[in-house]
Design a protein around this motif. Structure first.
Motif, short mmCIF file in Angstrom:
data_model
loop_
_atom_site.label_atom_id
_atom_site.label_comp_id
_atom_site.label_asym_id
_atom_site.label_seq_id
_atom_site.Cartn_x
_atom_site.Cartn_y
_atom_site.Cartn_z
N TYR A 192 0.81 -1.22 0.00
CA TYR A 192 0.00 0.00 0.00
C TYR A 192 0.85 1.27 0.00
CZ TYR A 192 -3.41 -3.50 1.47
OH TYR A 192 -4.21 -4.62 1.54
N LYS A 193 1.96 1.22 0.70
CA LYS A 193 2.80 2.42 0.77
C LYS A 193 3.41 2.76 -0.59
CE LYS A 193 3.90 2.35 5.69
NZ LYS A 193 4.97 2.32 6.72
N LYS A 194 3.61 1.74 -1.42
CA LYS A 194 4.12 2.00 -2.77
C LYS A 194 3.06 2.74 -3.59
CE LYS A 194 7.62 -1.58 -3.37
NZ LYS A 194 8.14 -2.63 -4.26
N ALA A 220 -6.79 6.16 -2.44
CA ALA A 220 -7.65 6.19 -1.25
C ALA A 220 -7.77 4.81 -0.63
CB ALA A 220 -9.02 6.74 -1.62
N ASP A 221 -7.94 3.77 -1.47
CA ASP A 221 -8.03 2.40 -0.96
C ASP A 221 -6.77 2.02 -0.18
OD1 ASP A 221 -10.49 2.16 -2.20
OD2 ASP A 221 -9.72 1.03 -3.93
N ALA A 222 -5.61 2.44 -0.72
CA ALA A 222 -4.34 2.13 -0.05
C ALA A 222 -4.24 2.85 1.29
CB ALA A 222 -3.17 2.51 -0.95
N HIS A 223 -4.61 4.13 1.32
CA HIS A 223 -4.59 4.88 2.58
C HIS A 223 -5.51 4.22 3.61
CE1 HIS A 223 -2.01 8.30 1.95
NE2 HIS A 223 -2.61 8.63 0.82
N ARG A 224 -6.66 3.77 3.16
CA ARG A 224 -7.59 3.14 4.09
C ARG A 224 -7.00 1.84 4.64
NH1 ARG A 224 -14.03 1.63 3.33
NH2 ARG A 224 -14.29 0.91 5.48
N ALA A 225 -6.34 1.07 3.77
CA ALA A 225 -5.72 -0.18 4.24
C ALA A 225 -4.63 0.09 5.26
CB ALA A 225 -5.15 -0.95 3.05
N LEU A 226 -4.01 1.26 5.17
CA LEU A 226 -2.96 1.66 6.12
C LEU A 226 -3.54 2.37 7.35
CD1 LEU A 226 -0.43 3.08 3.49
CD2 LEU A 226 -0.08 1.03 4.89
N ASN A 227 -4.87 2.41 7.45
CA ASN A 227 -5.56 3.11 8.54
C ASN A 227 -5.28 4.62 8.52
OD1 ASN A 227 -7.05 0.97 9.79
ND2 ASN A 227 -5.11 0.20 10.63
N GLU A 228 -4.95 5.13 7.37
CA GLU A 228 -4.78 6.57 7.21
C GLU A 228 -6.11 7.10 6.66
OE1 GLU A 228 0.01 6.10 6.23
OE2 GLU A 228 -1.39 6.61 4.62
N ASN A 229 -7.10 7.09 7.55
CA ASN A 229 -8.49 7.22 7.12
C ASN A 229 -8.84 8.62 6.62
OD1 ASN A 229 -9.25 4.47 7.74
ND2 ASN A 229 -8.94 5.05 9.86
N LYS A 230 -8.27 9.64 7.23
CA LYS A 230 -8.57 11.00 6.77
C LYS A 230 -8.01 11.22 5.37
CE LYS A 230 -10.31 15.12 7.40
NZ LYS A 230 -9.97 15.81 6.17
N TYR A 233 -10.31 9.42 3.01
CA TYR A 233 -11.56 10.17 2.84
C TYR A 233 -11.36 11.35 1.89
CZ TYR A 233 -15.57 13.14 3.94
OH TYR A 233 -16.69 13.94 3.85
N ASP A 234 -10.29 12.09 2.10
CA ASP A 234 -10.03 13.26 1.25
C ASP A 234 -9.84 12.86 -0.20
OD1 ASP A 234 -10.23 14.92 3.44
OD2 ASP A 234 -8.06 15.06 3.77
N SER A 235 -9.17 11.72 -0.41
CA SER A 235 -8.93 11.26 -1.78
C SER A 235 -10.23 10.80 -2.44
CB SER A 235 -7.90 10.12 -1.77
OG SER A 235 -7.37 9.90 -3.06
N TYR A 236 -11.08 10.11 -1.68
CA TYR A 236 -12.39 9.71 -2.21
C TYR A 236 -13.20 10.96 -2.59
CZ TYR A 236 -11.85 4.85 -0.57
OH TYR A 236 -11.43 3.56 -0.39
N CYS A 237 -13.16 11.97 -1.71
CA CYS A 237 -13.96 13.18 -1.95
C CYS A 237 -13.51 13.92 -3.21
CB CYS A 237 -13.89 14.10 -0.73
SG CYS A 237 -14.89 13.49 0.66
#
Length: 286
Positions: A192-194, A220-230, A233-237
């Protein structure tokens, strides 16, 4: 003596006519090839080989015939012709790489992915040693797509990363497909970090809008998998507000669920307010 001279003269004229006819067929073959009239290529290659079986032009003609069969989606016939060419081109690196490359594509056409990959790898080996440009780059790229399509994402990553590192050697279409599939491969192998690191390097203006916002969802999916939820969310928006309805629908669902499940300081209802403009023509979707 006069009779002998006349015989030699007529013999010479006949030979010249024969050579001219051979080159005429070959020229007609090349004309059909240039105009992409592939049935004509096949016909003329057959005529050349039938009438001049010792011609030095046959190998090139049959290479074009084999590729014409590939483009006509007659994959089994293309494979048969290309296999016959292999022993004839083994000492010519350019033709050898070319034959293996089209063998790979033909095997891919009949979904024989094992033989397809074997021939892509062989084309890479041959063209790498001799720096034969088109077959080297394209074999790496095409093999990466095959690995992706059969779910071997880790192997796909190696090939697709090469494409991204050497983007100036590929068309924009190939590059855009490669980077999307690279993001999916990263996420499917939990790298995910890649995904997030590569996305952070991208410039929106370098991509067609739809491609960029597709990458935005993967990011956004990768950030969510890393628990970087904000960050997720910002990327989805960004996608929700992009104006691309199909992508926005996907992002809207994901951002709404994320806002409801995680404590990110966002009211799930706020998600819908961001979709107002995107769905102005289709409010029922919201």
């Amino acid at each position: 003596l006069l009779f002998t001279s006349l015989c030699l003269c007529f013999g010479s004229l006949a030979a010249q006519k024969s050579v001219a006819l051979e080159t005429t067929i070959y020229n007609e073959l090349n004309s059909a090839w240039t105009s992409r009239f592939y049935p004509g290529v096949v016909e003329k290659a057959f005529e050349l080989e039938k009438n001049y079986p010792q011609s030095s032009l046959i190998i090139d003609g049959n290479c074009k015939k084999s590729e014409a069969l590939y483009y006509m989606e007659q994959y089994d016939s293309a494979i048969k012709e290309l296999e016959k060419l292999l022993p004839l081109v083994k000492n010519d690196s350019q033709l050898n790489a070319r034959v293996h490359y089209f063998l790979a594509r033909s095997y891919e056409g009949i979904q024989d992915y094992r033989n397809s990959l074997l021939n892509y790898v062989e084309a890479v080996k041959i063209s790498s040693a001799k720096k034969i440009v088109p077959y080297y780059q394209q074999s790496i790229y095409k093999a990466g797509l095959v690995y992706f399509n059969i779910g071997e994402y880790q192997k796909a990553i190696t090939n697709l990363e090469y494409v991204i590192r050497n983007g100036n050697e590929y068309s924009a279409i190939d590059f855009n497909e490669a980077i999307q599939k690279l993001f999916v491969s990263y996420n499917n192998t939990k790298h995910y970090k890649k995904t997030t690191a590569l996305f952070a390097q991208l410039k929106k203006d370098d991509f067609p809008s739809e491609v960029y916002y597709t990458l935005c969802i993967y990011n956004a999916d990768a950030h969510r998998a890393l628990n970087e939820n904000k960050q997720a969310y910002d990327s989805y928006c960004l996608v929700v507000e992009s104006g691309h309805t199909d992508l926005a629908i996907v992002a809207l669902k994901k951002s709404y669920v994320l806002a409801g499940e995680k404590k990110i300081g966002v009211n799930p209802a706020d998600v819908f307010s961001k979709a107002t403009e995107t769905f102005s023509q289709e409010p029922g979707l919201v």
